[in-house]
Scaffold this active site. Structure first.
Site, PDB file in Angstrom:
ATOM      1  N   GLU A 140      -6.260 -39.074  -4.990  1.00  0.00           N
ATOM      2  CA  GLU A 140      -5.767 -40.162  -5.817  1.00  0.00           C
ATOM      3  C   GLU A 140      -4.692 -40.964  -5.089  1.00  0.00           C
ATOM      4  OE1 GLU A 140      -6.285 -36.589  -8.690  1.00  0.00           O
ATOM      5  OE2 GLU A 140      -6.022 -36.954  -6.532  1.00  0.00           O
ATOM      6  N   CYS A 180      -3.667 -33.684 -10.615  1.00  0.00           N
ATOM      7  CA  CYS A 180      -2.637 -32.658 -10.756  1.00  0.00           C
ATOM      8  C   CYS A 180      -1.390 -33.254 -11.383  1.00  0.00           C
ATOM      9  CB  CYS A 180      -2.315 -32.039  -9.396  1.00  0.00           C
ATOM     10  SG  CYS A 180      -1.501 -33.169  -8.239  1.00  0.00           S
TER      11      CYS A 180
END
Length: 373
Positions: free
Chosen positions: A54, A77
């Site tokens: 990401e 996460c």
């Protein structure tokens, strides 16, 4: 499900695969940033400890990420590990929507990353190409959910299911192409396991010499530390990790002799017939970060893993020869099923020809086992 969702997620999965050799024990993750119907940036987790997918994608997108949609193969996460939380980066970048293939089953992430994004006002879509994404991360998912590594049982056998003749000879069952494939499989796992009898009879190296790449750790199931000190495994223990999984019944003098030669002696609890408990061994390996284990035999070792329900996948090379003999070694020993109806069945099977041999490979578990229900 939107065909566009699938198209973009497929691109993210393709990116994730690029990290296959350097990411474990972390999961393979890919991400793409989409705006105005076009992919404006992509990224993937390239190596263990490096930036997550990401963050890599958002860095490439820059200010254009504001108001865009992020497709990611695994729940972002939300905790501080080797890198900062990806959820923070997504929120700060001004992403409007996040499309996730499936949730991360690990305790400190599971659902929490998605909840944080929703609280920030970001729309979240889950389940796009869920199974396809899971397939590239079965090893990570298995360890995240159970604490144990993904287990592949591999053997080469004759048409009548023998892995050795009555004399114990097993050389030359499979072809050179099968051997090369087998060595490639070794190069893809964290560790290889055999029983001590296989070492005594065959004196194997358990390396990947037919393919490029480092050899994984070697593990020997050896209840009394009978592993010959002059074996190839012990002689190479200072160059390639060697773990001798034994029990408290092993004489201290034998344990110390192996340790002096560079082997690690791992004492685990014993099970029936005073053999090392393979369930306890898998737990210990998982705690060390091992995500994949290749079990190469012999027949009783395969049986101990299969009968304990610990095998995720089998990989069998069938050679076009018949060995025969009631005392020849079967591929899988143990007690066996009482009825044919009780036999273990593959839920997914792939076959291919390797020279004169036939490779049969398949999973013993449905994907729901790894993803949770």
């Amino acid at each position: 499900m939107s065909e566009k969702h699938e198209y973009y997620m497929k691109r993210a999965i393709g990116l994730a695969k690029r990290g296959r050799k350097r990411v474990p024990p972390n999961p393979l993750v890919g991400a793409v940033v989409v705006k105005g119907g076009k992919i404006i940036a992509g990224g993937y987790h390239a190596y263990f400890g490096g930036p997550h997918a990401e963050r890599a994608a958002l860095k490439r997108a820059g200010s254009a990420a504001r108001g865009a949609t992020l497709y990611v193969t695994l729940e972002p996460c939300c905790h501080h590990g080797k890198t900062p939380p990806c959820t923070d980066a997504i929120i700060e970048a001004g992403i409007k929507k996040v499309v996730v293939a499936h949730r991360d089953p690990i305790d400190f992430v599971r659902g929490k990353g998605i909840s944080q994004l929703k609280r920030a006002g970001i729309e979240v879509v889950e389940g796009v190409m869920r199974e396809e994404s899971a397939l590239i991360n079965l090893r990570y998912l298995k360890r995240a959910r159970t604490g144990a590594p993904y287990v592949i049982s591999k053997w080469a056998m004759s048409l009548d299911g023998k892995i050795a003749a009555r004399t114990g000879d097993s050389r030359g069952i499979s072809s050179e192409r099968s051997l090369k494939y087998s060595h490639g499989l070794r190069a893809e796992v964290d560790a290889i396991l055999v029983g001590v009898r296989t070492v005594i009879v065959d004196n194997p190296e358990l390396t990947c010499r037919r393919v490029d790449g480092p050899s994984p750790a070697r593990i020997v199931l050896d209840a009394r530390c009978d592993l010959p000190l002059r074996s190839r495994l012990v002689r190479s223990a200072r160059k390639i990790p060697l773990i001798v999984a034994t029990t408290s019944a092993a004489p201290v003098s034998r344990r110390e002799a192996l340790t002096r030669r560079g082997a690690e002696v791992l004492v685990v609890r014993s099970r029936k017939k005073n053999r090392p408990d393979v369930t306890a061994l898998l737990k210990a390996l998982g705690e060390r970060g091992c995500t994949s284990l290749l079990v190469e035999g012999g027949g009783e070792v395969h049986a101990s893993f299969l009968e304990s329900g610990l095998v995720d996948e089998v990989c069998v090379f069938v050679a076009p020869g018949i060995i025969g003999g009631q005392t020849a070694t079967p591929a899988v020993g143990g007690t066996g099923a009482n009825r044919v109806a009780d036999a273990l069945r593959l839920v997914e099977t792939h076959t291919r020809r390797l020279g004169p041999d036939t490779l049969i490979r398949g999973r013993l578990r449905d994907l729901s086992y790894y993803l949770g229900r």
